[in-house]
Design a protein around this motif. Structure first.
Motif, mmCIF file in Angstrom:
data_model
loop_
_atom_site.group_PDB
_atom_site.id
_atom_site.type_symbol
_atom_site.label_atom_id
_atom_site.label_comp_id
_atom_site.label_asym_id
_atom_site.label_seq_id
_atom_site.Cartn_x
_atom_site.Cartn_y
_atom_site.Cartn_z
ATOM 1 N N ASP A 53 0.779 -1.232 0.000
ATOM 2 C CA ASP A 53 0.000 0.000 0.000
ATOM 3 C C ASP A 53 0.816 1.291 0.000
ATOM 4 O O ASP A 53 0.251 2.364 -0.240
ATOM 5 N N LEU A 54 2.111 1.221 0.311
ATOM 6 C CA LEU A 54 2.892 2.442 0.491
ATOM 7 C C LEU A 54 4.045 2.498 -0.500
ATOM 8 O O LEU A 54 4.691 1.486 -0.774
ATOM 9 N N SER A 55 4.289 3.687 -1.005
ATOM 10 C CA SER A 55 5.480 3.878 -1.823
ATOM 11 C C SER A 55 6.682 4.012 -0.892
ATOM 12 O O SER A 55 6.551 4.187 0.319
ATOM 13 N N GLN A 56 7.845 3.942 -1.486
ATOM 14 C CA GLN A 56 9.056 4.087 -0.681
ATOM 15 C C GLN A 56 9.107 5.455 -0.024
ATOM 16 O O GLN A 56 9.466 5.582 1.161
ATOM 17 N N ASP A 57 8.726 6.490 -0.744
ATOM 18 C CA ASP A 57 8.713 7.833 -0.156
ATOM 19 C C ASP A 57 7.661 7.948 0.942
ATOM 20 O O ASP A 57 7.858 8.675 1.922
ATOM 21 N N ASP A 58 6.543 7.237 0.795
ATOM 22 C CA ASP A 58 5.509 7.253 1.832
ATOM 23 C C ASP A 58 6.047 6.701 3.151
ATOM 24 O O ASP A 58 5.734 7.223 4.231
ATOM 25 N N ILE A 59 6.841 5.646 3.071
ATOM 26 C CA ILE A 59 7.394 5.046 4.287
ATOM 27 C C ILE A 59 8.333 6.023 4.977
ATOM 28 O O ILE A 59 8.256 6.224 6.197
ATOM 29 N N VAL A 60 9.205 6.648 4.208
ATOM 30 C CA VAL A 60 10.138 7.623 4.781
ATOM 31 C C VAL A 60 9.380 8.766 5.434
ATOM 32 O O VAL A 60 9.686 9.185 6.559
ATOM 33 N N GLN A 61 8.361 9.292 4.728
ATOM 34 C CA GLN A 61 7.609 10.419 5.269
ATOM 35 C C GLN A 61 6.843 10.033 6.528
ATOM 36 O O GLN A 61 6.736 10.829 7.472
ATOM 37 N N THR A 62 6.310 8.814 6.582
ATOM 38 C CA THR A 62 5.578 8.361 7.766
ATOM 39 C C THR A 62 6.499 8.301 8.976
ATOM 40 O O THR A 62 6.133 8.743 10.077
ATOM 41 N N VAL A 63 7.678 7.758 8.794
ATOM 42 C CA VAL A 63 8.643 7.682 9.899
ATOM 43 C C VAL A 63 9.079 9.076 10.327
ATOM 44 O O VAL A 63 9.220 9.361 11.523
ATOM 45 N N LYS A 64 9.244 9.962 9.364
ATOM 46 C CA LYS A 64 9.602 11.345 9.686
ATOM 47 C C LYS A 64 8.484 12.027 10.456
ATOM 48 O O LYS A 64 8.724 12.699 11.479
ATOM 49 N N ASP A 65 7.240 11.875 9.999
ATOM 50 C CA ASP A 65 6.102 12.506 10.667
ATOM 51 C C ASP A 65 5.882 11.960 12.086
ATOM 52 O O ASP A 65 5.401 12.683 12.967
ATOM 53 N N ALA A 66 6.237 10.694 12.296
ATOM 54 C CA ALA A 66 6.053 10.091 13.619
ATOM 55 C C ALA A 66 7.036 10.638 14.644
ATOM 56 O O ALA A 66 6.837 10.483 15.854
ATOM 57 N N GLY A 67 8.097 11.267 14.185
ATOM 58 C CA GLY A 67 9.079 11.836 15.107
ATOM 59 C C GLY A 67 10.009 10.809 15.708
ATOM 60 O O GLY A 67 10.618 11.056 16.761
ATOM 61 N N LEU A 68 10.169 9.664 15.051
ATOM 62 C CA LEU A 68 11.079 8.643 15.562
ATOM 63 C C LEU A 68 12.506 9.180 15.551
ATOM 64 O O LEU A 68 12.970 9.724 14.559
ATOM 65 N N LYS A 69 13.187 9.015 16.685
ATOM 66 C CA LYS A 69 14.588 9.413 16.804
ATOM 67 C C LYS A 69 15.436 8.198 17.154
ATOM 68 O O LYS A 69 14.943 7.217 17.688
ATOM 69 N N GLY A 70 16.714 8.292 16.842
ATOM 70 C CA GLY A 70 17.624 7.190 17.117
ATOM 71 C C GLY A 70 17.628 6.818 18.583
ATOM 72 O O GLY A 70 17.651 7.684 19.464
ATOM 73 N N ARG A 71 17.613 5.515 18.848
ATOM 74 C CA ARG A 71 17.556 5.020 20.228
ATOM 75 C C ARG A 71 18.913 4.528 20.726
ATOM 76 O O ARG A 71 18.998 3.923 21.784
ATOM 77 N N GLY A 72 19.968 4.799 19.969
ATOM 78 C CA GLY A 72 21.287 4.346 20.394
ATOM 79 C C GLY A 72 21.991 5.292 21.337
ATOM 80 O O GLY A 72 23.014 4.948 21.916
ATOM 81 N N GLY A 73 21.470 6.506 21.484
ATOM 82 C CA GLY A 73 22.086 7.478 22.389
ATOM 83 C C GLY A 73 22.174 8.871 21.807
ATOM 84 O O GLY A 73 22.043 9.863 22.523
ATOM 85 N N ALA A 74 22.381 8.979 20.490
ATOM 86 C CA ALA A 74 22.535 10.306 19.879
ATOM 87 C C ALA A 74 21.200 11.003 19.667
ATOM 88 O O ALA A 74 21.109 12.227 19.724
ATOM 89 N N GLY A 75 20.144 10.246 19.381
ATOM 90 C CA GLY A 75 18.815 10.827 19.245
ATOM 91 C C GLY A 75 18.588 11.618 17.976
ATOM 92 O O GLY A 75 17.744 12.521 17.954
ATOM 93 N N PHE A 76 19.272 11.284 16.884
ATOM 94 C CA PHE A 76 19.077 11.999 15.623
ATOM 95 C C PHE A 76 17.769 11.531 14.980
ATOM 96 O O PHE A 76 17.460 10.341 14.989
ATOM 97 N N PRO A 77 16.976 12.442 14.402
ATOM 98 C CA PRO A 77 15.701 12.047 13.785
ATOM 99 C C PRO A 77 15.898 11.016 12.666
ATOM 100 O O PRO A 77 16.619 11.251 11.698
#
Length: 451
Positions: free
Chosen positions: A52-76
């Motif tokens: 159901d999703l294009s590749q760009d749709d997946i990237v945009q969804t993750v960006k909109d969700a505000g997911l940040k790196g969980r390894g310590g640096a916290g980069f979006p």
């Protein structure tokens, strides 16, 4: 290892609605294999992403969700994904999972890989689809032998089910995944050192730019994400941005949930999936149960050995990057350590700095020479043989090895706990100065940065 999402009164139950990372865990601690994982809605998000999703749709969804790196640096994460080239002619790209979890007091990724290996594989599969990467590697800490065994079995199960390999889910998309065990160096947690090690080189960090998104593994575009980060992707794709954001507590600028824990002489040391924005006091008292009988909390670190020490009065800080920054340190990995009142801070810091000094790659002078210098001074103070001026020299090293002064973030992380320990517990350091040297003009002067 304890992992529970229950409070002391067992009032908080794990569910898919509130605990996207851990709701599938078995009560007996055994791994969740493919049949059980799929029975618990596993790979449904991957099927949605492919259908159901294009590749760009997946990237945009993750960006909109505000997911940040969980390894310590916290980069979006979505921003990082967006750095990968758009040029369709670049058909060789790589996705790397940073599973080199060597931060002292941190064990969250180990739990995910040992007990939910298919969650990581599904997260990588969706991410590979979004990034157009045809091959992925899980760069695993060498000591994690159980995780290696479970991940390799899970990869074979996914291949047999048509979820890895050629023409995945009939989409025409190919993705191969390999488990690569490292040789045991803390510096491999830095993404470019990890890339060098994967290529068979010495694990030194690389100069940036160019960033891995442009020039990564074998010179090709590469994205590196942490285990816990990738494990968040299926829930975001499956259940949506608004739901994911709603998981965090009010006031938190970080979205979703986080694996958090407490070690040390607490009554209930363990690991729990909790909403961003929970306070340190809730984590310490309601989940870790407070200190064991006969011990008092002296200090605590919020997220691994590379974060600064805080005092008991800082427990009311919210557990998210900005909340912890307000009290003067970093969220880090989110796994806290309690320091009890029987611990001498000089001895604790000497032990920490020995670790960081040993794990330096030796590439840049401040880190290579500065960390052993700090160990030498701390050992003298620990033995009551310190010289007048030693504390000022240590503080000078904290500045000289701070952010922006070294080739990578290893040294800044190493000296952050040292600076905070001197700030809050200076009398313990002063007690290590030999009486005969207290009246002698200091031999070591403060290092003045920028002079």
């Amino acid at each position: 290892m304890t992992l529970t999402s229950f409070g002391p009164a067992n009032r908080i139950q794990r569910s898919a609605e509130t605990h996207p990372l851990t709701w599938r865990l078995r009560d007996d601690g055994e791994a969740v294999w493919l049949d059980e994982y799929q029975a618990k809605n596993g790979y449904a998000a991957a099927r949605k992403a492919f259908a159901d999703l294009s590749q760009d749709d997946i990237v945009q969804t993750v960006k909109d969700a505000g997911l940040k790196g969980r390894g310590g640096a916290g980069f979006p994460t979505g921003v990082k994904w967006g750095l990968m080239p758009k040029d369709e002619s670049i058909n060789i790209r790589y996705l790397l999972c940073n599973a080199d979890e060597m931060e002292p007091n941190t064990w969250k990724d180990r739990m995910l890989m040992e007990q939910l290996p298919h969650l990581l594989i599904e997260g990588m599969l969706i991410s590979a689809r979004a990034l157009k990467t045809y091959r992925g590697y899980i760069f695993l800490r060498g000591e994690y032998t159980t995780a290696a065994k479970h991940l390799n079995r899970a990869v074979e199960e996914a291949k047999a089910a048509g979820l890895l390999g050629k023409n995945i889910l009939g989409s025409g998309f190919d993705f191969e995944l390999f488990v690569h065990t490292g040789a045991g160096r803390y510096i491999c947690g830095e993404e470019t050192a990890l890339i060098n090690s994967l290529e068979g080189r010495r694990a030194n960090p690389r100069s940036k730019p160019p960033f891995p998104a442009a020039v990564g593994v074998w010179g090709k575009p590469t994205c590196v994400n942490n285990v816990e980060t990738l494990c968040n992707v299926p829930a975001i794709i499956g259940d949506g941005v608004d739901w994911y954001k709603s998981l965090a507590r009010e006031g938190s600028e970080d979205m979703g949930t986080k694996l958090m824990g407490f070690s040390g002489k607490v009554k209930n040391p363990g690991l729990w999936e909790l909403p961003f924005g929970i306070t340190g006091r809730e984590l310490f008292e309601d989940y870790a149960g407070g200190m064991r009988d006969g011990f008092k909390l002296k200090a605590w670190q919020p997220g691994g050995a590379g974060t600064g020490f805080l005092l008991p009065e800082h427990l009311d800080a919210q557990m998210y990057a900005g909340g912890i920054a307000k009290v003067g340190t970093r969220m880090g990995t989110g796994l806290a350590m309690a320091v009890d009142d029987s611990v001498n801070m000089v001895s604790l810091l000497r032990n920490m700095e020995e670790f960081f000094s040993r794990e330096s790659c030796g590439f840049c002078t401040p880190c290579r020479d500065g960390l052993p210098w700090s160990v030498k001074l701390l050992r003298a103070l620990e033995n009551g043989e310190g010289q007048a001026g030693d504390i000022e020299t240590l503080l000078g090293l904290v500045g000289f090895l701070g952010p922006g002064k070294t080739f990578c973030a290893h040294a800044p992380g190493a000296v952050e706990p040292l600076g905070s320990a001197i700030k809050y517990f200076r009398p313990e350091f002063e007690a290590g100065i030999a009486p005969s040297s207290a009246v002698v003009p200091p031999l070591a002067r403060p290092i003045v940065i920028g002079a």
